[in-house]
Design a protein around this motif. Sequence first.
Motif, PDB file in Angstrom:
ATOM      1  N   PHE A   1       0.803  -1.216   0.000  1.00 39.47           N
ATOM      2  CA  PHE A   1       0.000   0.000   0.000  1.00 39.47           C
ATOM      3  C   PHE A   1       0.838   1.269   0.000  1.00 39.47           C
ATOM      4  O   PHE A   1       0.355   2.317  -0.426  1.00 39.47           O
ATOM      5  N   MET A   2       2.097   1.205   0.441  1.00 38.15           N
ATOM      6  CA  MET A   2       2.980   2.370   0.270  1.00 38.15           C
ATOM      7  C   MET A   2       3.202   2.617  -1.209  1.00 38.15           C
ATOM      8  O   MET A   2       3.140   3.754  -1.680  1.00 38.15           O
ATOM      9  N   ARG A   3       3.445   1.541  -1.943  1.00 40.68           N
ATOM     10  CA  ARG A   3       3.634   1.673  -3.391  1.00 40.68           C
ATOM     11  C   ARG A   3       2.361   2.186  -4.048  1.00 40.68           C
ATOM     12  O   ARG A   3       2.393   3.077  -4.887  1.00 40.68           O
ATOM     13  N   PHE A   4       1.219   1.631  -3.650  1.00 47.53           N
ATOM     14  CA  PHE A   4      -0.058   2.063  -4.208  1.00 47.53           C
ATOM     15  C   PHE A   4      -0.300   3.554  -3.950  1.00 47.53           C
ATOM     16  O   PHE A   4      -0.739   4.285  -4.841  1.00 47.53           O
ATOM     17  N   ALA A   5      -0.002   4.011  -2.736  1.00 50.84           N
ATOM     18  CA  ALA A   5      -0.248   5.407  -2.368  1.00 50.84           C
ATOM     19  C   ALA A   5       0.558   6.371  -3.222  1.00 50.84           C
ATOM     20  O   ALA A   5       0.115   7.489  -3.501  1.00 50.84           O
ATOM     21  N   ILE A   6       1.731   5.938  -3.658  1.00 47.92           N
ATOM     22  CA  ILE A   6       2.567   6.791  -4.509  1.00 47.92           C
ATOM     23  C   ILE A   6       2.122   6.709  -5.967  1.00 47.92           C
ATOM     24  O   ILE A   6       2.137   7.709  -6.689  1.00 47.92           O
ATOM     25  N   LYS A   7       1.701   5.537  -6.410  1.00 53.87           N
ATOM     26  CA  LYS A   7       1.338   5.345  -7.821  1.00 53.87           C
ATOM     27  C   LYS A   7      -0.047   5.883  -8.175  1.00 53.87           C
ATOM     28  O   LYS A   7      -0.291   6.242  -9.307  1.00 53.87           O
ATOM     29  N   VAL A   8      -0.976   5.897  -7.207  1.00 52.56           N
ATOM     30  CA  VAL A   8      -2.335   6.348  -7.490  1.00 52.56           C
ATOM     31  C   VAL A   8      -2.307   7.853  -7.802  1.00 52.56           C
ATOM     32  O   VAL A   8      -1.463   8.586  -7.296  1.00 52.56           O
ATOM     33  N   GLN A   9      -3.198   8.270  -8.678  1.00 52.78           N
ATOM     34  CA  GLN A   9      -3.275   9.698  -9.018  1.00 52.78           C
ATOM     35  C   GLN A   9      -4.591  10.260  -8.545  1.00 52.78           C
ATOM     36  O   GLN A   9      -5.629   9.686  -8.866  1.00 52.78           O
ATOM     37  N   PRO A  10      -4.643  11.312  -7.792  1.00 56.10           N
ATOM     38  CA  PRO A  10      -3.506  12.034  -7.219  1.00 56.10           C
ATOM     39  C   PRO A  10      -2.870  11.224  -6.088  1.00 56.10           C
ATOM     40  O   PRO A  10      -3.527  10.405  -5.466  1.00 56.10           O
ATOM     41  N   ARG A  11      -1.597  11.477  -5.873  1.00 57.12           N
ATOM     42  CA  ARG A  11      -0.873  10.742  -4.836  1.00 57.12           C
ATOM     43  C   ARG A  11      -1.552  10.930  -3.490  1.00 57.12           C
ATOM     44  O   ARG A  11      -2.011  12.010  -3.151  1.00 57.12           O
TER      45      ARG A  11
END
Length: 105
Positions: free
Chosen positions: A61-71
């Motif tokens: 979920f750390m990766r998801f939080a950065i990849k999702v737009q908007p961050r």
Amino acid sequence: MNRIKQLLSKKETRDYFMSTHFWGPAANWLIPIAAIADIKRDPKFISGKMTFALCLYSLCFMRFAIKVQPRNLLLFGCHLTNECAQLTQLVRFLQYNSSEKKEDM
């Protein structure tokens, strides 16, 4: 104070605070808070499997939080905190189990 009122009166701000982009991470903060509170408890109560699962969960979920737009930096911060707390618990679990095995020998 006037600046805060202006910020809160904006539609974008209200939309953010009424979205899952805010409330999901806000509710999710209970996981790292519980892990931090458990740091003082006896390590014999730590579940190694669950701690490991929560470490993997937070990494994903750390990766998801950065990849999702908007961050979603609130989600990222929550899972970063949880990752640190769970790794601390995992180290305590491993130390406790290794010292217990030494005592058995």
